[in-house]
Scaffold this motif. Structure first.
Motif, PDB file in Angstrom:
ATOM      1  N   ILE A   1     -69.278 -17.672  58.529  1.00  0.00           N
ATOM      2  CA  ILE A   1     -68.934 -16.627  57.563  1.00  0.00           C
ATOM      3  C   ILE A   1     -67.428 -16.375  57.572  1.00  0.00           C
ATOM      4  O   ILE A   1     -66.844 -16.026  58.607  1.00  0.00           O
ATOM      5  CB  ILE A   1     -69.701 -15.328  57.889  1.00  0.00           C
ATOM      6  N   PRO A   2     -66.762 -16.560  56.443  1.00  0.00           N
ATOM      7  CA  PRO A   2     -65.295 -16.431  56.399  1.00  0.00           C
ATOM      8  C   PRO A   2     -64.854 -14.979  56.407  1.00  0.00           C
ATOM      9  O   PRO A   2     -65.556 -14.094  55.928  1.00  0.00           O
ATOM     10  CB  PRO A   2     -64.944 -17.108  55.070  1.00  0.00           C
ATOM     11  N   GLN A   3     -63.676 -14.745  56.955  1.00  0.00           N
ATOM     12  CA  GLN A   3     -63.079 -13.415  56.948  1.00  0.00           C
ATOM     13  C   GLN A   3     -62.121 -13.314  55.756  1.00  0.00           C
ATOM     14  O   GLN A   3     -60.919 -13.195  55.901  1.00  0.00           O
ATOM     15  CB  GLN A   3     -62.334 -13.171  58.269  1.00  0.00           C
ATOM     16  N   ARG A   4     -62.710 -13.407  54.569  1.00  0.00           N
ATOM     17  CA  ARG A   4     -61.874 -13.339  53.373  1.00  0.00           C
ATOM     18  C   ARG A   4     -62.733 -12.827  52.225  1.00  0.00           C
ATOM     19  O   ARG A   4     -63.950 -12.650  52.361  1.00  0.00           O
ATOM     20  CB  ARG A   4     -61.309 -14.726  53.036  1.00  0.00           C
ATOM     21  N   THR A   5     -62.093 -12.625  51.085  1.00  0.00           N
ATOM     22  CA  THR A   5     -62.805 -12.051  49.947  1.00  0.00           C
ATOM     23  C   THR A   5     -63.551 -13.091  49.127  1.00  0.00           C
ATOM     24  O   THR A   5     -64.482 -12.743  48.406  1.00  0.00           O
ATOM     25  CB  THR A   5     -61.813 -11.313  49.033  1.00  0.00           C
ATOM     26  N   ALA A   6     -63.166 -14.350  49.222  1.00  0.00           N
ATOM     27  CA  ALA A   6     -63.827 -15.380  48.424  1.00  0.00           C
ATOM     28  C   ALA A   6     -65.276 -15.554  48.882  1.00  0.00           C
ATOM     29  O   ALA A   6     -65.570 -15.482  50.075  1.00  0.00           O
ATOM     30  CB  ALA A   6     -63.078 -16.703  48.559  1.00  0.00           C
ATOM     31  N   PRO A   7     -66.215 -15.791  47.953  1.00  0.00           N
ATOM     32  CA  PRO A   7     -67.621 -15.956  48.331  1.00  0.00           C
ATOM     33  C   PRO A   7     -67.816 -17.187  49.223  1.00  0.00           C
ATOM     34  O   PRO A   7     -67.140 -18.202  49.065  1.00  0.00           O
ATOM     35  CB  PRO A   7     -68.321 -16.145  46.980  1.00  0.00           C
ATOM     36  N   LEU A   8     -68.729 -17.079  50.140  1.00  0.00           N
ATOM     37  CA  LEU A   8     -69.129 -18.213  50.958  1.00  0.00           C
ATOM     38  C   LEU A   8     -69.947 -19.170  50.099  1.00  0.00           C
ATOM     39  O   LEU A   8     -70.861 -18.754  49.402  1.00  0.00           O
ATOM     40  CB  LEU A   8     -69.978 -17.724  52.137  1.00  0.00           C
ATOM     41  N   ARG A   9     -69.578 -20.439  50.122  1.00  0.00           N
ATOM     42  CA  ARG A   9     -70.291 -21.422  49.301  1.00  0.00           C
ATOM     43  C   ARG A   9     -71.193 -22.278  50.208  1.00  0.00           C
ATOM     44  O   ARG A   9     -70.715 -22.910  51.160  1.00  0.00           O
ATOM     45  CB  ARG A   9     -69.304 -22.317  48.545  1.00  0.00           C
ATOM     46  N   VAL A  10     -72.508 -22.275  49.883  1.00  0.00           N
ATOM     47  CA  VAL A  10     -73.507 -22.978  50.684  1.00  0.00           C
ATOM     48  C   VAL A  10     -74.280 -23.933  49.789  1.00  0.00           C
ATOM     49  O   VAL A  10     -74.744 -23.554  48.707  1.00  0.00           O
ATOM     50  CB  VAL A  10     -74.481 -21.991  51.364  1.00  0.00           C
ATOM     51  N   LEU A  11     -74.436 -25.179  50.259  1.00  0.00           N
ATOM     52  CA  LEU A  11     -75.171 -26.197  49.520  1.00  0.00           C
ATOM     53  C   LEU A  11     -76.291 -26.738  50.397  1.00  0.00           C
ATOM     54  O   LEU A  11     -76.074 -27.054  51.572  1.00  0.00           O
ATOM     55  CB  LEU A  11     -74.239 -27.351  49.126  1.00  0.00           C
ATOM     56  N   GLU A  12     -77.496 -26.846  49.842  1.00  0.00           N
ATOM     57  CA  GLU A  12     -78.587 -27.500  50.552  1.00  0.00           C
ATOM     58  C   GLU A  12     -78.913 -28.823  49.885  1.00  0.00           C
ATOM     59  O   GLU A  12     -79.141 -28.886  48.669  1.00  0.00           O
ATOM     60  CB  GLU A  12     -79.841 -26.632  50.612  1.00  0.00           C
ATOM     61  N   LEU A  13     -78.963 -29.885  50.685  1.00  0.00           N
ATOM     62  CA  LEU A  13     -79.371 -31.204  50.204  1.00  0.00           C
ATOM     63  C   LEU A  13     -80.867 -31.378  50.444  1.00  0.00           C
ATOM     64  O   LEU A  13     -81.379 -31.029  51.505  1.00  0.00           O
ATOM     65  CB  LEU A  13     -78.603 -32.297  50.943  1.00  0.00           C
ATOM     66  N   GLY A  14     -81.555 -31.940  49.464  1.00  0.00           N
ATOM     67  CA  GLY A  14     -82.988 -32.171  49.625  1.00  0.00           C
ATOM     68  C   GLY A  14     -83.728 -30.891  49.931  1.00  0.00           C
ATOM     69  O   GLY A  14     -84.491 -30.803  50.897  1.00  0.00           O
ATOM     70  N   ALA A  15     -83.561 -29.876  49.094  1.00  0.00           N
ATOM     71  CA  ALA A  15     -84.066 -28.538  49.408  1.00  0.00           C
ATOM     72  C   ALA A  15     -85.587 -28.471  49.460  1.00  0.00           C
ATOM     73  O   ALA A  15     -86.140 -27.615  50.144  1.00  0.00           O
ATOM     74  CB  ALA A  15     -83.526 -27.535  48.382  1.00  0.00           C
ATOM     75  N   GLY A  16     -86.285 -29.329  48.733  1.00  0.00           N
ATOM     76  CA  GLY A  16     -87.752 -29.296  48.760  1.00  0.00           C
ATOM     77  C   GLY A  16     -88.290 -27.969  48.264  1.00  0.00           C
ATOM     78  O   GLY A  16     -88.041 -27.552  47.135  1.00  0.00           O
ATOM     79  N   THR A  17     -89.015 -27.256  49.122  1.00  0.00           N
ATOM     80  CA  THR A  17     -89.578 -25.964  48.727  1.00  0.00           C
ATOM     81  C   THR A  17     -88.535 -24.854  48.740  1.00  0.00           C
ATOM     82  O   THR A  17     -88.810 -23.746  48.285  1.00  0.00           O
ATOM     83  CB  THR A  17     -90.725 -25.567  49.672  1.00  0.00           C
ATOM     84  N   GLY A  18     -87.344 -25.138  49.290  1.00  0.00           N
ATOM     85  CA  GLY A  18     -86.265 -24.151  49.268  1.00  0.00           C
ATOM     86  C   GLY A  18     -86.242 -23.205  50.448  1.00  0.00           C
ATOM     87  O   GLY A  18     -85.517 -22.204  50.418  1.00  0.00           O
ATOM     88  N   LEU A  19     -86.978 -23.506  51.507  1.00  0.00           N
ATOM     89  CA  LEU A  19     -87.063 -22.595  52.640  1.00  0.00           C
ATOM     90  C   LEU A  19     -85.691 -22.236  53.199  1.00  0.00           C
ATOM     91  O   LEU A  19     -85.375 -21.062  53.417  1.00  0.00           O
ATOM     92  CB  LEU A  19     -87.935 -23.207  53.739  1.00  0.00           C
ATOM     93  N   LEU A  20     -84.832 -23.242  53.444  1.00  0.00           N
ATOM     94  CA  LEU A  20     -83.525 -22.965  54.041  1.00  0.00           C
ATOM     95  C   LEU A  20     -82.626 -22.158  53.104  1.00  0.00           C
ATOM     96  O   LEU A  20     -81.947 -21.215  53.530  1.00  0.00           O
ATOM     97  CB  LEU A  20     -82.840 -24.267  54.428  1.00  0.00           C
ATOM     98  N   SER A  21     -82.594 -22.522  51.840  1.00  0.00           N
ATOM     99  CA  SER A  21     -81.743 -21.812  50.886  1.00  0.00           C
ATOM    100  C   SER A  21     -82.200 -20.368  50.698  1.00  0.00           C
ATOM    101  O   SER A  21     -81.377 -19.435  50.629  1.00  0.00           O
ATOM    102  CB  SER A  21     -81.739 -22.536  49.540  1.00  0.00           C
ATOM    103  N   ILE A  22     -83.502 -20.176  50.618  1.00  0.00           N
ATOM    104  CA  ILE A  22     -84.034 -18.824  50.418  1.00  0.00           C
ATOM    105  C   ILE A  22     -83.780 -17.973  51.660  1.00  0.00           C
ATOM    106  O   ILE A  22     -83.401 -16.801  51.561  1.00  0.00           O
ATOM    107  CB  ILE A  22     -85.535 -18.896  50.077  1.00  0.00           C
ATOM    108  N   ALA A  23     -83.986 -18.551  52.840  1.00  0.00           N
ATOM    109  CA  ALA A  23     -83.705 -17.813  54.080  1.00  0.00           C
ATOM    110  C   ALA A  23     -82.235 -17.442  54.158  1.00  0.00           C
ATOM    111  O   ALA A  23     -81.876 -16.309  54.536  1.00  0.00           O
ATOM    112  CB  ALA A  23     -84.116 -18.656  55.285  1.00  0.00           C
ATOM    113  N   THR A  24     -81.358 -18.385  53.808  1.00  0.00           N
ATOM    114  CA  THR A  24     -79.918 -18.128  53.833  1.00  0.00           C
ATOM    115  C   THR A  24     -79.542 -17.019  52.865  1.00  0.00           C
ATOM    116  O   THR A  24     -78.765 -16.114  53.201  1.00  0.00           O
ATOM    117  CB  THR A  24     -79.149 -19.416  53.498  1.00  0.00           C
ATOM    118  N   ALA A  25     -80.087 -17.079  51.659  1.00  0.00           N
ATOM    119  CA  ALA A  25     -79.784 -16.055  50.660  1.00  0.00           C
ATOM    120  C   ALA A  25     -80.241 -14.676  51.134  1.00  0.00           C
ATOM    121  O   ALA A  25     -79.527 -13.672  50.975  1.00  0.00           O
ATOM    122  CB  ALA A  25     -80.457 -16.408  49.338  1.00  0.00           C
ATOM    123  N   ARG A  26     -81.406 -14.629  51.725  1.00  0.00           N
ATOM    124  CA  ARG A  26     -81.952 -13.343  52.156  1.00  0.00           C
ATOM    125  C   ARG A  26     -81.129 -12.730  53.294  1.00  0.00           C
ATOM    126  O   ARG A  26     -80.829 -11.543  53.303  1.00  0.00           O
ATOM    127  CB  ARG A  26     -83.408 -13.536  52.572  1.00  0.00           C
TER     128      ARG A  26
END
Length: 418
Positions: free
Chosen positions: A232-257
């Motif tokens: 997590i950066p100590q700055r104002t710009a949004p953190l950019r996260v990319l998931e490869l081969g997300a499938g059902t999206g478990l990792l992306s959804i957990a990260t977003a939450r």
């Protein structure tokens, strides 16, 4: 009047499961389905309590294959794992070797009401699911098509077992799973609900419709220690996260939450390639009401994209070429100060045996320098900074998964590389 054979006379013995052909197991399941759950005998829809039915090699009794209307089984990551309800090998042998039914020649209604035959069918289905790994990997060399067909057979066995638990209608509907992950140090748990669509024997892309153990294990780690894995950066710009081969999206959804809970402004993009997977991914994002963008991405031809702070991938190497393709993607998409987290299942048999080693082949070790196939001529290059072997978690994962390897991959200077 239609007559059927009693299950004790036609179900293949599980003591020699490895010798049974795919066709014979399909025929046995179809005959069992025709006997107890014929298409013409469907009952009106009703909602019933969740019953314990294990999915393929996931010895978690509260994961349930369900027809519509959906019920939700809960996968709670705690120290206690519910009893699977499996029959013992001794029980199976007794049922197979000593049980003599008097139902031969009875009409269908009488046979269906025979508790001895019904119990035998339930024990047989439970034993088949318990021993699915024996049958799945009985062949030293199996085609991808054959493995998918066998996966669908076990899937059908799970559905039939669910029907015996009380569901009489037979629809090819999905499995709804709820995951609960501990958050940080004693925070409110992260809850996620996912639709795992049924595997199909004709479409090799269907693997992305399932939530695999490596994603579950890594999601648990991310939720427990988000600062470690999200950089997590100590700055104002949004953190950019990319998931490869997300499938059902478990990792992306957990990260977003979890990032939303932490008040971190983030752009999260979940990618996959196949249309059916992307459709299911979109539905899961909507179900969980999280801010996740969904995009199609072909690893072999990645387009130029704005770089990301964090890239994540779980069980995305299932072909010898994949590690090389993924490296090419990450080189184009990871910021110079970013991190790529990759977790791979280490499988001990079948066509996926040893594929985790292809990651080491294309990403050099950050402590020594180069992969076997290239030199260190670049100013900066991606290298494995750290890797950790993670043991199996009781109750999740395929039978051939002996553990998982987690890679931390970052840009390292030429000096660090060599």
């Amino acid at each position: 009047m239609t007559y059927f054979r009693p299950p004790t006379s036609f179900l293949p013995p599980l003591t020699i499961l490895s010798t049974h052909t795919t066709a014979s197991m399909q025929d046995a399941l179809q005959e069992l389905k025709n006997l107890y759950f014929p298409a013409a005998a469907r009952h009106p829809k009703m909602t019933r309590p969740t019953n314990a039915v294990p999915a393929l090699r996931q010895d978690i009794s509260n994961t349930v294959h369900v027809p519509h209307p959906k019920r939700t089984g809960r996968l709670n990551h705690s120290d206690g794992v519910p009893d699977s309800g499996y029959a013992s090998e001794e029980d199976e042998a007794e049922m197979e070797g000593d049980l003599e039914s008097e139902a031969e020649g009875l009409d269908t209604d009488v046979l269906r009401s025979d508790e001895l035959e019904r119990n035998f069918a339930i024990i047989w289905l439970t034993g088949l699911i318990k021993r699915s790994d024996i049958w799945m990997y009985a062949l030293d060399i199996a085609s991808e098509q054959e493995e998918l067909v066998r996966l669908s057979v076990i899937e059908q066995a799970s559905k039939l077992l669910a029907c015996f638990a009380g569901d009489d209608e037979q629809q090819e509907d999905a499995l709804t799973r709820q995951f609960i992950f501990p958050f940080g140090a004693g925070g409110k748990p992260i809850k996620i609900e996912l639709n795992d669509a049924p595997l199909t024997p004709t479409d090799h892309t269907s693997v992305g419709l399932q939530s695999w153990a490596s994603a579950i294990i890594f999601a648990e780690r991310i939720c427990a220690n988000p600062a470690r894995y999200m950089s997590i950066p100590q700055r104002t710009a949004p953190l950019r996260v990319l998931e490869l081969g997300a499938g059902t999206g478990l990792l992306s959804i957990a990260t977003a939450r979890l990032l939303e809970r932490m008040g971190v402004d983030a752009t999260i993009v979940a990618t996959d390639y196949h249309s059916a997977v992307l459709d299911n991914l979109l539905q899961n994002v909507k179900t969980n009401n999280v801010s996740v963008q969904i995009e199609s991405l072909d690893w072999s031809r990645p387009p130029p994209l704005e770089p990301y702070d964090v890239i994540i991938g779980a069980d995305v190497v299932y072909h010898p070429e994949h590690a090389r393709w993924i490296k090419n993607c990450v080189e184009k998409m990871l910021k110079k100060g970013g991190v790529f987290w990759l977790i791979i299942a280490m499988r001990s048999s079948g066509r996926h045996d040893g594929l985790w080693e292809t990651v080491d082949d294309v990403f050099p070790d950050g402590g020594c320098g180069c992969s076997r196939n290239e030199g260190c001529g670049e100013e900066m290059k991606l290298a494995v900074l750290h890797k950790e072997d993670v043991g199996r978690h009781e109750g999740i994962g395929r039978a051939d998964e002996v553990g998982y390897r987690l890679f931390e991959i970052r840009w390292l200077s030429r000096r660090s590389c060599c």
